[in-house]
Design a protein around this motif. Structure first.
Motif, PDB file in Angstrom:
ATOM      1  N   PHE A   1       0.884  -0.736  -0.129  1.00  0.00           N
ATOM      2  CA  PHE A   1      -0.034  -0.007   0.233  1.00  0.00           C
ATOM      3  C   PHE A   1       0.761   1.253  -0.203  1.00  0.00           C
ATOM      4  O   PHE A   1       2.265   1.064   0.333  1.00  0.00           O
ATOM      5  CB  PHE A   1      -0.678  -0.194   0.903  1.00  0.00           C
ATOM      6  N   GLU A   2       0.350   2.453  -0.372  1.00  0.00           N
ATOM      7  CA  GLU A   2       1.139   3.543  -0.307  1.00  0.00           C
ATOM      8  C   GLU A   2       1.908   4.202   1.255  1.00  0.00           C
ATOM      9  O   GLU A   2       2.523   4.976   1.172  1.00  0.00           O
ATOM     10  CB  GLU A   2      -0.050   4.831  -0.855  1.00  0.00           C
ATOM     11  N   ARG A   3       0.851   3.846   2.665  1.00  0.00           N
ATOM     12  CA  ARG A   3       1.653   4.157   3.831  1.00  0.00           C
ATOM     13  C   ARG A   3       1.997   2.544   4.833  1.00  0.00           C
ATOM     14  O   ARG A   3       0.924   2.168   4.243  1.00  0.00           O
ATOM     15  CB  ARG A   3       0.874   5.149   4.273  1.00  0.00           C
ATOM     16  N   ILE A   4       2.406   3.166   5.421  1.00  0.00           N
ATOM     17  CA  ILE A   4       2.052   1.508   7.007  1.00  0.00           C
ATOM     18  C   ILE A   4       0.492   2.117   7.417  1.00  0.00           C
ATOM     19  O   ILE A   4       0.103   3.369   7.180  1.00  0.00           O
ATOM     20  CB  ILE A   4       3.377   1.862   7.505  1.00  0.00           C
TER      21      ILE A   4
ATOM     22  N   ILE B   1      -4.360   9.052   8.747  1.00  0.00           N
ATOM     23  CA  ILE B   1      -3.148   8.980   8.492  1.00  0.00           C
ATOM     24  C   ILE B   1      -1.697  10.239   9.267  1.00  0.00           C
ATOM     25  O   ILE B   1      -0.560   9.646   9.612  1.00  0.00           O
ATOM     26  CB  ILE B   1      -3.261   9.966   6.734  1.00  0.00           C
ATOM     27  N   ALA B   2      -2.620  11.070   9.597  1.00  0.00           N
ATOM     28  CA  ALA B   2      -1.931  11.182  11.157  1.00  0.00           C
ATOM     29  C   ALA B   2      -0.955  10.453  11.378  1.00  0.00           C
ATOM     30  O   ALA B   2       0.035  10.909  12.405  1.00  0.00           O
ATOM     31  CB  ALA B   2      -2.367  12.909  11.628  1.00  0.00           C
ATOM     32  N   LEU B   3      -1.933   9.786  12.734  1.00  0.00           N
ATOM     33  CA  LEU B   3      -0.932   8.427  13.310  1.00  0.00           C
ATOM     34  C   LEU B   3       0.123   7.176  12.416  1.00  0.00           C
ATOM     35  O   LEU B   3       0.835   7.291  13.281  1.00  0.00           O
ATOM     36  CB  LEU B   3      -2.740   8.486  13.813  1.00  0.00           C
ATOM     37  N   ALA B   4      -0.413   7.550  11.149  1.00  0.00           N
ATOM     38  CA  ALA B   4       0.542   6.387  10.350  1.00  0.00           C
ATOM     39  C   ALA B   4       1.636   7.009  10.729  1.00  0.00           C
ATOM     40  O   ALA B   4       3.185   6.183  10.497  1.00  0.00           O
ATOM     41  CB  ALA B   4      -0.250   5.748  10.113  1.00  0.00           C
ATOM     42  N   SER B   5       1.714   8.326  10.388  1.00  0.00           N
ATOM     43  CA  SER B   5       3.288   9.143   9.801  1.00  0.00           C
ATOM     44  C   SER B   5       3.443   8.651  11.117  1.00  0.00           C
ATOM     45  O   SER B   5       4.340   8.941  11.263  1.00  0.00           O
ATOM     46  CB  SER B   5       2.401  10.495   9.305  1.00  0.00           C
TER      47      SER B   5
ATOM     48  N   VAL C   1      14.877   1.463  11.505  1.00  0.00           N
ATOM     49  CA  VAL C   1      13.570   0.917  10.446  1.00  0.00           C
ATOM     50  C   VAL C   1      13.490   1.325   9.007  1.00  0.00           C
ATOM     51  O   VAL C   1      13.589   2.384   9.155  1.00  0.00           O
ATOM     52  CB  VAL C   1      11.972   0.338  10.993  1.00  0.00           C
ATOM     53  N   ARG C   2      14.019   0.451   8.245  1.00  0.00           N
ATOM     54  CA  ARG C   2      13.564   1.132   6.527  1.00  0.00           C
ATOM     55  C   ARG C   2      12.539   0.712   6.099  1.00  0.00           C
ATOM     56  O   ARG C   2      11.851  -0.778   6.236  1.00  0.00           O
ATOM     57  CB  ARG C   2      15.012  -0.059   6.337  1.00  0.00           C
ATOM     58  N   ILE C   3      12.131   2.003   5.916  1.00  0.00           N
ATOM     59  CA  ILE C   3      10.115   1.370   5.087  1.00  0.00           C
ATOM     60  C   ILE C   3      10.431   1.961   3.920  1.00  0.00           C
ATOM     61  O   ILE C   3      10.816   2.574   3.432  1.00  0.00           O
ATOM     62  CB  ILE C   3       9.172   2.509   6.310  1.00  0.00           C
ATOM     63  N   LEU C   4       9.523   0.359   3.884  1.00  0.00           N
ATOM     64  CA  LEU C   4       9.343   0.858   2.060  1.00  0.00           C
ATOM     65  C   LEU C   4       8.116   0.178   1.284  1.00  0.00           C
ATOM     66  O   LEU C   4       8.087  -0.805   1.845  1.00  0.00           O
ATOM     67  CB  LEU C   4      10.074  -0.599   0.700  1.00  0.00           C
ATOM     68  N   THR C   5       6.982   1.599   0.901  1.00  0.00           N
ATOM     69  CA  THR C   5       5.520   1.154   0.717  1.00  0.00           C
ATOM     70  C   THR C   5       5.707   1.294  -0.799  1.00  0.00           C
ATOM     71  O   THR C   5       6.881   1.165  -1.415  1.00  0.00           O
ATOM     72  CB  THR C   5       5.252   2.586   0.879  1.00  0.00           C
ATOM     73  N   GLN C   6       4.234   1.308  -1.387  1.00  0.00           N
ATOM     74  CA  GLN C   6       4.191   0.240  -3.179  1.00  0.00           C
ATOM     75  C   GLN C   6       4.989   0.212  -3.029  1.00  0.00           C
ATOM     76  O   GLN C   6       5.696  -0.172  -4.642  1.00  0.00           O
ATOM     77  CB  GLN C   6       4.143   2.490  -3.316  1.00  0.00           C
ATOM     78  N   THR C   7       6.053  -1.552  -2.998  1.00  0.00           N
ATOM     79  CA  THR C   7       6.826  -2.114  -2.699  1.00  0.00           C
ATOM     80  C   THR C   7       6.260  -3.857  -3.249  1.00  0.00           C
ATOM     81  O   THR C   7       5.622  -3.818  -2.004  1.00  0.00           O
ATOM     82  CB  THR C   7       7.910  -2.519  -1.665  1.00  0.00           C
TER      83      THR C   7
END
Length: 443
Positions: free
Chosen positions: A225-228, A234-238, A249-255
């Protein structure tokens, strides 16, 4: 006497068996049987803590046999593999022990009313390499197995780093590449696991394991997905993403993961190498449900009506993650999420409706109440949103209050299973254990 059989002792199934046992079983108004393939119950949202060693299953697991004797239901160990609707009986698979020797042959169990609550597993989306090369966290046994793998990986790292220092001549001690753990799926399980793993490494350093530091671990969190945390605002996910990135942590979205090989993930953008891979993406119900002659959807969930009956079946109910029920009107209807709070609410209504069946009274429809979502990033951060029932508004919470609210979810589950007085002693025991035992399980 009517026979009520519940298959699956997860959050919903065990709460249902407990309620029915107290209200009907103890009064000899019905015979309640709970069937599960495991001997003990552990609340599934805690499995990421088992992996990291923050939680000891020996202290938190509940014995079905002991609990059943105190709460008016009967426990049978087994796995459902077949159903005869006409004769109202189900088939249990042969039972084998840890030496793969048969303990029990295939059996049949009769019922008047059947409740299927077998939960769900991680969805591999048809990728053959998931079961072969990844760890999933669908049971306490899988979590315990990965916990030992995790400890062994850092034992190896510590010894190899120490040997290089002892046998080499260095002005600056060398540092091996960190242990790399890739987590596929950035929902609640993946995000919470990532934080707990860093907490575990910090604890190993505190316990004096040589050459282990916070930077000895590299976690990569992969999300299609486009975000975790898509379930959170969105504010809390950010905020959660920022807290994770601060820990490393290395985060890869839209992968999107295309293939999985030994210690390697293949994506559209290239390869991701990892020492250990955890698959925490999506859910699907057990495949055997689609072979019972009952209506199911594409992920094998049983389709149920508003009263929790399997569609077209008067004597069969389904609750929890293995059941599909749309919530909302026709235009905005979405499946009720596969969460512990939904399973608990279903168990409460199913208790009422089964009693109504026995008494010849009308059934009540299910109304899902979303109380919000809370995420624990170990000792680093706790945040989420809670629904205000009075104003019908979601409030963002974090810090100590969010931490208390998160812990209370598990305590509510325990309250349903044990009652207030026994919960008091459980909490007292937990309080004492935290002060005399290490803060990390090292075995």
């Amino acid at each position: 006497m009517k026979k009520i059989v519940i298959v699956g002792g997860g959050a919903g199934g065990l709460q249902l068996a407990t309620r029915l046992g107290k209200r009907l079983g103890k009064k000899n108004l019905a015979e309640i049987t709970l069937i599960d393939q495991n001997r003990v119950h552990l609340w599934k949202p805690l499995l990421h803590e088992v992996v990291a060693g923050s939680l000891d299953t020996g202290a938190e697991a509940l014995s079905y046999r002991a609990h059943s004797s105190e709460n008016g239901y009967y426990y049978r160990m087994g796995s459902m593999i077949g159903l005869d609707k006409q004769n109202k009986n189900l088939t249990l698979a042969p039972l084998f022990d840890h030496h793969n020797k048969q303990v029990l042959a295939q059996r049949t169990v009769e019922y008047d009313y059947l409740v299927i609550a077998v939960g769900a597993r991680s969805n591999d989306f048809g990728l053959a390499g998931v079961r072969e090369h990844c760890t999933t966290l669908d049971s306490a046994n899988e979590a315990e197995d990965f916990h030992l793998t995790f400890l062994n990986q850092f034992l190896k790292y510590s010894e190899e780093s120490n040997e290089e220092i002892e046998h080499g001549e260095y002005n600056v001690p060398p540092q091996l590449p960190p242990v790399h753990i890739a987590i596929v799926g950035a929902g609640a399980t993946g995000v919470e696991l990532a934080a707990e793993l860093y907490n575990a490494v910090d604890r190993l350093e505190q316990f004096g394991v040589k050459q282990i530091h916070h930077t000895s671990l590299q976690v990569t969190l992969i999300e299609a997905f486009e975000r975790i945390l898509p379930a959170l605002p969105i504010a809390l996910a950010s905020k959660a993403q920022k807290a994770l990135e601060q820990q490393g942590v290395r985060i890869l979205t839209q992968t999107m993961v295309k293939d999985i090989q030994s210690q390697k993930l293949i994506t559209a953008d290239g390869e991701i190498k990892a020492d250990l891979i955890v698959w925490a993406a999506g859910v699907k119900a057990p495949q055997f449900l689609s072979q019972l002659g009952l209506p199911t959807n594409r992920i094998h969930q049983l389709e149920i009506d508003s009263c929790l009956n399997v569609k077209g079946e008067d004597a069969i109910f389904a609750i929890g993650d293995c059941a599909c029920l749309l919530n909302g009107d026709d235009k905005t209807a979405r499946p009720i999420p596969p969460t512990a709070q939904a399973a608990s609410q279903m168990a409460a209504l199913c208790t009422y409706n089964l009693q109504a069946k026995l008494n010849g009274q009308p059934l009540k429809p299910f109304a899902y109440n979303d109380h919000g979502t809370l995420i624990s990033l170990s000792r680093f951060q706790t945040l989420g949103n809670l629904l205000d029932e009075l104003f019908k508004k979601h409030w963002m919470v974090e810090g100590k209050f969010a931490q208390w609210a998160y812990a209370s979810l598990y305590r509510q589950h325990q309250m349903t299973l044990h009652g207030g007085w026994k919960l008091f002693w459980i909490l007292l025991g937990s309080f004492i254990e935290k002060r005399v035992k290490p803060k990390l399980k090292l075995y």
